[in-house]
Design an enzyme around this catalytic site. Structure first.
Site, mmCIF file in Angstrom:
data_model
loop_
_atom_site.group_PDB
_atom_site.id
_atom_site.type_symbol
_atom_site.label_atom_id
_atom_site.label_comp_id
_atom_site.label_asym_id
_atom_site.label_seq_id
_atom_site.Cartn_x
_atom_site.Cartn_y
_atom_site.Cartn_z
ATOM 1 N N ARG A 179 53.366 -22.600 27.938
ATOM 2 C CA ARG A 179 53.240 -23.487 26.552
ATOM 3 C C ARG A 179 54.474 -23.315 25.852
ATOM 4 O O ARG A 179 54.709 -24.333 25.218
ATOM 5 C CB ARG A 179 51.972 -22.585 25.951
ATOM 6 C CG ARG A 179 50.580 -23.066 26.668
ATOM 7 C CD ARG A 179 49.575 -22.201 25.811
ATOM 8 N NE ARG A 179 49.376 -22.891 24.690
ATOM 9 C CZ ARG A 179 48.575 -22.509 23.679
ATOM 10 N NH1 ARG A 179 47.961 -21.157 23.880
ATOM 11 N NH2 ARG A 179 48.400 -23.273 22.517
ATOM 12 N N CYS B 110 51.739 -17.456 17.308
ATOM 13 C CA CYS B 110 51.164 -17.800 18.756
ATOM 14 C C CYS B 110 50.599 -19.140 18.597
ATOM 15 O O CYS B 110 51.081 -19.934 17.833
ATOM 16 C CB CYS B 110 50.152 -16.856 19.190
ATOM 17 S SG CYS B 110 48.853 -16.654 17.671
#
Length: 279
Positions: A179, A235
């Protein structure tokens, strides 16, 4: 020896103390009711429940990310209702390797609570010890709570943006490498990472059983932190960044901020720069 993480043996010894409040934070992003159902089936005896989206997050809007912080008044109202006062020792746990419990830990620290801890190994480790569990919801008396908010723990999008070229600041992305690299993005609408960030996947702070690695190993993970005056951790939505904040705090770093809106907030602003290793 940890300062913000407690062992199952310690909690077993102190769980009958009326000044100890245990908080079950189990939550599954793909199955939003599963955590509470598990709590209803069995939980650490005496534990109350905190839901990531109902209690530890606010309303999703255009900006703020997928799990924005709740309004301060709403969160205070919640912890008062589950019987937490400033004098209490609070222990949070989950079954997600500490991700949800760390979010609760961070929020309690943010409002100035001193004695709040994450249970090492969470519910799975508690069960491995065959320690007491129950399906009964405890009767708790509501308390009064006067917060002492710590604004230095929180970074806004504007602060992150303004400090991208600040060499004294280390920006840490806590998501999986794929990611971060922009190779795969299963949740958010845009792939990549904030320019200048380094990748420290939060799960690597723990072993395969969900137990926190020792401080020597954690130090090796965060060697870069020694060369910076401040860290900002993010995050996808401000949840799994919290285990990295907890780990850095355990290592003695004082200037660690959470970018609560995180990647899902960053990409909601048109014009914000995006980096990807695939570029």
């Amino acid at each position: 020896m940890f300062q913000h993480i407690v062992e199952a043996d310690w909690l077993k010894e102190h769980m009958q103390n009326t000044n100890v409040r245990i908080v079950d934070c189990r939550f599954y992003l793909g199955e939003k009711e599963k955590g509470y159902k598990e709590y209803e089936e069995e939980h650490i005896t005496g534990a109350v429940y905190a839901d990531l989206e109902r209690h530890l997050s606010g309303m999703v809007e255009k900006h703020g990310g997928r799990h924005p912080l709740p309004r301060l008044a709403d969160f205070i109202h919640f912890i008062e209702n589950i019987g937490i006062s400033k004098e209490m020792t609070v222990v949070a746990y989950d079954s997600q390797a500490g991700a949800m419990a760390s979010r609760f830990w961070w929020m309690m620290k943010y409002i100035g609570h001193e004695k709040v801890y994450v249970l090492n190994g969470g519910f799975p480790n508690w069960k491995r010890h065959s320690y007491p569990v129950s399906s009964e919801k405890p009767a708790v008396a509501a308390k009064s709570y006067e917060p002492s908010v710590q604004p230095s723990m929180l970074a806004s999008m504007d602060e992150v943006k303004q400090r991208l070229s600040d060499a004294s600041m280390l920006l840490i992305d806590s998501r999986e490498e794929k990611r971060f690299a922009g190779v795969e993005e299963p949740i958010d609408q845009v792939a990549g990472h904030i320019p200048g960030a380094i990748n420290k996947f939060w799960r690597e702070a723990l072993d395969e059983k969900g137990m926190w690695k020792d401080k020597e190993e954690l130090n090796k993970r965060f060697l870069e932190a020694n060369n910076h005056q401040q860290m900002i951790v993010y995050c996808g939505s401000g949840v799994t960044a919290c285990p990295n904040v907890l780990a850095l705090t355990e290592l003695g770093f004082k200037n660690v901020k959470l970018y609560a809106g995180s990647w899902s907030d960053w990409i909601s602003y048109e014009g914000n720069l995006i980096a990807a290793e695939a570029d």
